[in-house]
Design a protein around this motif. Structure first.
Motif, PDB file in Angstrom:
ATOM      1  N   CYS A  12     115.900 -14.586  60.914  1.00  0.00           N
ATOM      2  CA  CYS A  12     116.857 -15.119  62.005  1.00  0.00           C
ATOM      3  C   CYS A  12     117.257 -14.148  63.075  1.00  0.00           C
ATOM      4  O   CYS A  12     117.639 -14.596  64.067  1.00  0.00           O
ATOM      5  N   SER A  13     117.595 -12.846  62.606  1.00  0.00           N
ATOM      6  CA  SER A  13     118.058 -11.905  63.803  1.00  0.00           C
ATOM      7  C   SER A  13     116.732 -11.586  64.905  1.00  0.00           C
ATOM      8  O   SER A  13     117.106 -11.886  65.979  1.00  0.00           O
ATOM      9  N   LEU A  14     115.546 -11.895  64.429  1.00  0.00           N
ATOM     10  CA  LEU A  14     114.466 -11.902  65.469  1.00  0.00           C
ATOM     11  C   LEU A  14     114.466 -13.394  66.254  1.00  0.00           C
ATOM     12  O   LEU A  14     114.160 -13.233  67.545  1.00  0.00           O
ATOM     13  N   ALA A  15     114.661 -14.330  65.620  1.00  0.00           N
ATOM     14  CA  ALA A  15     114.940 -15.674  66.435  1.00  0.00           C
ATOM     15  C   ALA A  15     115.918 -15.461  67.173  1.00  0.00           C
ATOM     16  O   ALA A  15     115.712 -16.133  68.277  1.00  0.00           O
ATOM     17  N   VAL A  16     117.028 -15.132  66.774  1.00  0.00           N
ATOM     18  CA  VAL A  16     118.213 -15.216  67.785  1.00  0.00           C
ATOM     19  C   VAL A  16     117.872 -14.382  68.941  1.00  0.00           C
ATOM     20  O   VAL A  16     118.052 -14.568  70.135  1.00  0.00           O
ATOM     21  N   LEU A  17     117.498 -13.127  68.614  1.00  0.00           N
ATOM     22  CA  LEU A  17     117.165 -12.141  69.638  1.00  0.00           C
ATOM     23  C   LEU A  17     116.085 -12.634  70.663  1.00  0.00           C
ATOM     24  O   LEU A  17     115.961 -12.509  72.062  1.00  0.00           O
ATOM     25  N   SER A  18     115.064 -13.454  70.246  1.00  0.00           N
ATOM     26  CA  SER A  18     113.987 -13.990  70.961  1.00  0.00           C
ATOM     27  C   SER A  18     114.582 -15.245  71.917  1.00  0.00           C
ATOM     28  O   SER A  18     114.232 -15.441  73.108  1.00  0.00           O
ATOM     29  N   ALA A  19     115.578 -15.988  71.268  1.00  0.00           N
ATOM     30  CA  ALA A  19     116.041 -16.967  72.117  1.00  0.00           C
ATOM     31  C   ALA A  19     116.939 -16.556  73.112  1.00  0.00           C
ATOM     32  O   ALA A  19     117.016 -17.206  74.171  1.00  0.00           O
ATOM     33  N   MET A  20     117.815 -15.451  72.941  1.00  0.00           N
ATOM     34  CA  MET A  20     118.773 -14.905  73.702  1.00  0.00           C
ATOM     35  C   MET A  20     117.792 -14.463  74.873  1.00  0.00           C
ATOM     36  O   MET A  20     118.153 -14.390  76.361  1.00  0.00           O
ATOM     37  N   PHE A  21     116.657 -13.513  74.472  1.00  0.00           N
ATOM     38  CA  PHE A  21     115.757 -12.922  75.618  1.00  0.00           C
ATOM     39  C   PHE A  21     115.052 -14.256  76.449  1.00  0.00           C
ATOM     40  O   PHE A  21     114.830 -14.181  77.650  1.00  0.00           O
ATOM     41  N   SER A  22     114.828 -15.208  75.821  1.00  0.00           N
ATOM     42  CA  SER A  22     114.270 -16.261  76.543  1.00  0.00           C
ATOM     43  C   SER A  22     115.108 -16.807  77.477  1.00  0.00           C
ATOM     44  O   SER A  22     114.915 -17.419  78.675  1.00  0.00           O
ATOM     45  N   ALA A  23     116.283 -17.180  76.997  1.00  0.00           N
ATOM     46  CA  ALA A  23     117.355 -17.779  77.879  1.00  0.00           C
ATOM     47  C   ALA A  23     117.644 -16.842  79.267  1.00  0.00           C
ATOM     48  O   ALA A  23     117.741 -17.312  80.440  1.00  0.00           O
ATOM     49  N   LEU A  24     117.658 -15.356  78.789  1.00  0.00           N
ATOM     50  CA  LEU A  24     117.765 -14.520  79.971  1.00  0.00           C
ATOM     51  C   LEU A  24     117.015 -14.570  80.942  1.00  0.00           C
ATOM     52  O   LEU A  24     116.891 -14.550  82.165  1.00  0.00           O
ATOM     53  N   VAL A  48     108.918 -19.909  72.678  1.00  0.00           N
ATOM     54  CA  VAL A  48     107.988 -20.172  71.594  1.00  0.00           C
ATOM     55  C   VAL A  48     108.013 -19.375  70.466  1.00  0.00           C
ATOM     56  O   VAL A  48     107.942 -19.943  69.303  1.00  0.00           O
ATOM     57  N   ALA A  49     108.215 -18.312  70.574  1.00  0.00           N
ATOM     58  CA  ALA A  49     108.413 -17.169  69.473  1.00  0.00           C
ATOM     59  C   ALA A  49     109.477 -17.547  68.809  1.00  0.00           C
ATOM     60  O   ALA A  49     109.473 -17.449  67.560  1.00  0.00           O
ATOM     61  N   SER A  50     110.630 -17.775  69.467  1.00  0.00           N
ATOM     62  CA  SER A  50     112.024 -18.011  68.639  1.00  0.00           C
ATOM     63  C   SER A  50     111.717 -19.246  67.826  1.00  0.00           C
ATOM     64  O   SER A  50     112.172 -19.314  66.658  1.00  0.00           O
ATOM     65  N   LEU A  51     111.256 -20.409  68.633  1.00  0.00           N
ATOM     66  CA  LEU A  51     110.864 -21.602  67.671  1.00  0.00           C
ATOM     67  C   LEU A  51     110.213 -21.496  66.674  1.00  0.00           C
ATOM     68  O   LEU A  51     110.530 -21.920  65.746  1.00  0.00           O
ATOM     69  N   TRP A  52     108.990 -20.573  66.730  1.00  0.00           N
ATOM     70  CA  TRP A  52     108.206 -20.351  65.527  1.00  0.00           C
ATOM     71  C   TRP A  52     109.030 -19.436  64.414  1.00  0.00           C
ATOM     72  O   TRP A  52     108.826 -20.020  63.350  1.00  0.00           O
ATOM     73  N   LEU A  53     109.767 -18.575  64.910  1.00  0.00           N
ATOM     74  CA  LEU A  53     110.671 -17.705  64.020  1.00  0.00           C
ATOM     75  C   LEU A  53     111.555 -18.708  63.293  1.00  0.00           C
ATOM     76  O   LEU A  53     111.601 -18.524  62.056  1.00  0.00           O
ATOM     77  N   TRP A  54     112.007 -19.674  63.915  1.00  0.00           N
ATOM     78  CA  TRP A  54     113.284 -20.405  63.330  1.00  0.00           C
ATOM     79  C   TRP A  54     112.454 -21.673  62.376  1.00  0.00           C
ATOM     80  O   TRP A  54     112.840 -21.865  61.446  1.00  0.00           O
ATOM     81  N   MET A  55     111.378 -22.175  62.938  1.00  0.00           N
ATOM     82  CA  MET A  55     110.794 -22.983  61.877  1.00  0.00           C
ATOM     83  C   MET A  55     110.165 -22.337  60.888  1.00  0.00           C
ATOM     84  O   MET A  55     110.088 -23.145  59.685  1.00  0.00           O
ATOM     85  N   ALA A  56     109.663 -21.491  60.826  1.00  0.00           N
ATOM     86  CA  ALA A  56     109.317 -20.429  59.787  1.00  0.00           C
ATOM     87  C   ALA A  56     110.280 -20.393  58.657  1.00  0.00           C
ATOM     88  O   ALA A  56     109.801 -20.226  57.386  1.00  0.00           O
ATOM     89  N   GLU A  57     111.631 -20.060  59.078  1.00  0.00           N
ATOM     90  CA  GLU A  57     112.586 -19.974  58.324  1.00  0.00           C
ATOM     91  C   GLU A  57     113.176 -21.038  57.696  1.00  0.00           C
ATOM     92  O   GLU A  57     113.509 -21.332  56.265  1.00  0.00           O
ATOM     93  N   LEU A  58     113.372 -22.145  58.497  1.00  0.00           N
ATOM     94  CA  LEU A  58     114.351 -23.091  58.089  1.00  0.00           C
ATOM     95  C   LEU A  58     113.356 -24.539  58.089  1.00  0.00           C
ATOM     96  O   LEU A  58     114.002 -25.453  57.570  1.00  0.00           O
TER      97      LEU A  58
END
Length: 97
Positions: A12-24, A48-58
């Motif tokens: 979840c931490s990696l997914a949040v950081l990846s989504a934040m970096f993507s938006a930035l 895409v990395a954030s989406l993959w991480l979130w989907m792998a977890e949830l």
């Protein structure tokens, strides 16, 4: 060989950081940004990395919702942060009297 397993918090931490970096990265690539520009492709790869991480977890549906919620929250906060920061556009900025 050493394997490192990520916990739920790690994913979840990696997914949040990846989504934040993507938006930035997407905000920095827009013409409205006051900060230096980044390439739009970096934002797409991070999304895409954030989406993959979130989907792998949830799972697929919950992962998509979590990624989009995180992404949009950061996308809404970035212009406010940029307006609050307000770097000087030219060298003529003076302090008020």
């Amino acid at each position: 060989m050493i394997t490192v397993g990520l916990s739920t918090l790690g994913f979840c931490s990696l997914a949040v950081l990846s989504a934040m970096f993507s938006a930035l990265a997407f905000y920095a690539a827009s013409p409205h940004c006051r900060w230096p520009r980044l390439r739009r492709q970096i934002g797409l790869v991070a999304a895409v990395a954030s989406l993959w991480l979130w989907m792998a977890e949830l799972g697929v549906a919950a992962g998509l919702v979590a990624m989009l919620c995180t992404w949009m929250l950061v996308a809404l906060l970035l212009p406010a942060l940029a307006a609050w920061h307000r770097p000087a556009v030219d060298g003529s900025a003076r302090e008020p009297r």
